[in-house]
Design a protein around this motif. Structure first.
Motif, PDB file in Angstrom:
ATOM      1  N   GLN B  37      -0.057  62.573  64.317  1.00  0.00           N
ATOM      2  CA  GLN B  37      -1.507  62.614  64.106  1.00  0.00           C
ATOM      3  C   GLN B  37      -2.304  62.320  65.379  1.00  0.00           C
ATOM      4  O   GLN B  37      -3.362  62.867  65.597  1.00  0.00           O
ATOM      5  CB  GLN B  37      -1.905  61.623  63.005  1.00  0.00           C
ATOM      6  N   TYR B  87      -0.821  53.223  53.725  1.00  0.00           N
ATOM      7  CA  TYR B  87       0.614  53.487  53.637  1.00  0.00           C
ATOM      8  C   TYR B  87       1.072  54.347  54.783  1.00  0.00           C
ATOM      9  O   TYR B  87       0.303  55.077  55.403  1.00  0.00           O
ATOM     10  CB  TYR B  87       1.018  54.087  52.283  1.00  0.00           C
ATOM     11  N   ILE B  89       4.288  56.995  55.994  1.00  0.00           N
ATOM     12  CA  ILE B  89       5.450  57.807  55.647  1.00  0.00           C
ATOM     13  C   ILE B  89       6.244  57.949  56.936  1.00  0.00           C
ATOM     14  O   ILE B  89       5.711  58.415  57.950  1.00  0.00           O
ATOM     15  CB  ILE B  89       5.052  59.209  55.158  1.00  0.00           C
ATOM     16  N   PHE B 110       3.709  58.986  59.823  1.00  0.00           N
ATOM     17  CA  PHE B 110       2.402  59.491  59.403  1.00  0.00           C
ATOM     18  C   PHE B 110       1.636  58.393  58.682  1.00  0.00           C
ATOM     19  O   PHE B 110       2.220  57.643  57.899  1.00  0.00           O
ATOM     20  CB  PHE B 110       2.587  60.673  58.443  1.00  0.00           C
ATOM     21  N   TRP B 111       0.332  58.336  58.963  1.00  0.00           N
ATOM     22  CA  TRP B 111      -0.555  57.365  58.320  1.00  0.00           C
ATOM     23  C   TRP B 111      -1.684  58.143  57.622  1.00  0.00           C
ATOM     24  O   TRP B 111      -2.746  58.336  58.187  1.00  0.00           O
ATOM     25  CB  TRP B 111      -1.139  56.413  59.380  1.00  0.00           C
ATOM     26  N   PRO B 112      -1.448  58.577  56.385  1.00  0.00           N
ATOM     27  CA  PRO B 112      -2.494  59.349  55.683  1.00  0.00           C
ATOM     28  C   PRO B 112      -3.657  58.457  55.247  1.00  0.00           C
ATOM     29  O   PRO B 112      -3.436  57.339  54.781  1.00  0.00           O
ATOM     30  CB  PRO B 112      -1.768  59.911  54.460  1.00  0.00           C
ATOM     31  N   GLU B 113      -4.856  58.976  55.409  1.00  0.00           N
ATOM     32  CA  GLU B 113      -6.080  58.225  55.077  1.00  0.00           C
ATOM     33  C   GLU B 113      -6.686  58.750  53.773  1.00  0.00           C
ATOM     34  O   GLU B 113      -6.559  59.941  53.484  1.00  0.00           O
ATOM     35  CB  GLU B 113      -7.132  58.452  56.174  1.00  0.00           C
ATOM     36  N   PRO B 114      -7.397  57.913  53.029  1.00  0.00           N
ATOM     37  CA  PRO B 114      -8.110  58.417  51.848  1.00  0.00           C
ATOM     38  C   PRO B 114      -9.180  59.452  52.239  1.00  0.00           C
ATOM     39  O   PRO B 114      -9.725  59.387  53.325  1.00  0.00           O
ATOM     40  CB  PRO B 114      -8.800  57.167  51.286  1.00  0.00           C
TER      41      PRO B 114
END
Lengths: 128, 128
Positions: B37, B87, B89, B110-114
């Motif tokens: 990212q 969270y 992944i 990976f750091w997915p954001e809302p």
């Protein structure tokens, strides 16, 4: 190679070729699709196929990586929509084989977005 | 259960307990950590341990899900920093066992954001 792994390979191939009949055949009737980032949930094969069929844009995908154990599979898929690129990380659970047909019972998906790195770690990292 | 899976369980337990010696022991000397990212890369065990040791905030983690096959492991980990929740992944590759010691050779995270769901799919999805 587990049955579920093969099912997930068929799932992505069917999505890429818009073969919604083959796509539906990879799914259990009560499949649940969850997007933790938006806190959305789609319940049931019919709705989930419809969600994919209606999804806008001329998207194309390839699977970058797949990790599988009996009953669980994760994929990292790379999507392009025109010049835009993105990726999805997808956790699948399913029938482990033997008794069942190796169909997908749950899908939890993440869509990570690019962001700028926080300051203070340039001495350890390089950009690529 | 693969050796690498056990190594990854030790990796997260050592991170949570700030046991940087045990943490380092899970890593190959030439481990590479990649953040797609931000397009950052950290090369080498020493720098990667330092990156974690220096990481700010009183963060805590638990692993939500783990999927493993020989030589590859994926985790979905839940982090809290005070009231903030997020969270990660994480895709691990490593020595598959037998010959090696099952240490981690690459980590891609990976750091997915809302985000807010796009309009037009409310007829298929529910929020939770």
């Amino acid at each position: 190679m587990t049955d579920l792994r093969k099912t997930v390979e068929r799932f992505w191939a069917a999505a890429e070729s818009r073969d919604w009949t083959a796509f539906a055949e990879t799914l259990a009737e009560d499949v649940v699709y969850t997007l933790p980032q938006t806190r959305e949930r789609i319940a049931g094969r019919e709705r989930y196929v419809e969600f994919n069929r209606e999804y806008p844009g001329d998207w194309h995908l390839r699977t970058e990586r797949i990790v599988a154990e009996p009953g669980q599979v994760v994929t990292w898929a790379h999507f392009t929509v025109g010049l835009e690129e993105m990726y999805a990380i997808t956790f699948f659970t399913g029938e482990a084989g033997e008794s069942g047909e190796g169909r997908i019972t749950s899908i939890t998906e993440f869509w990570p977005e690019p962001y700028e790195p926080p300051a203070g770690r340039e001495h350890l990292s390089e950009r690529y």
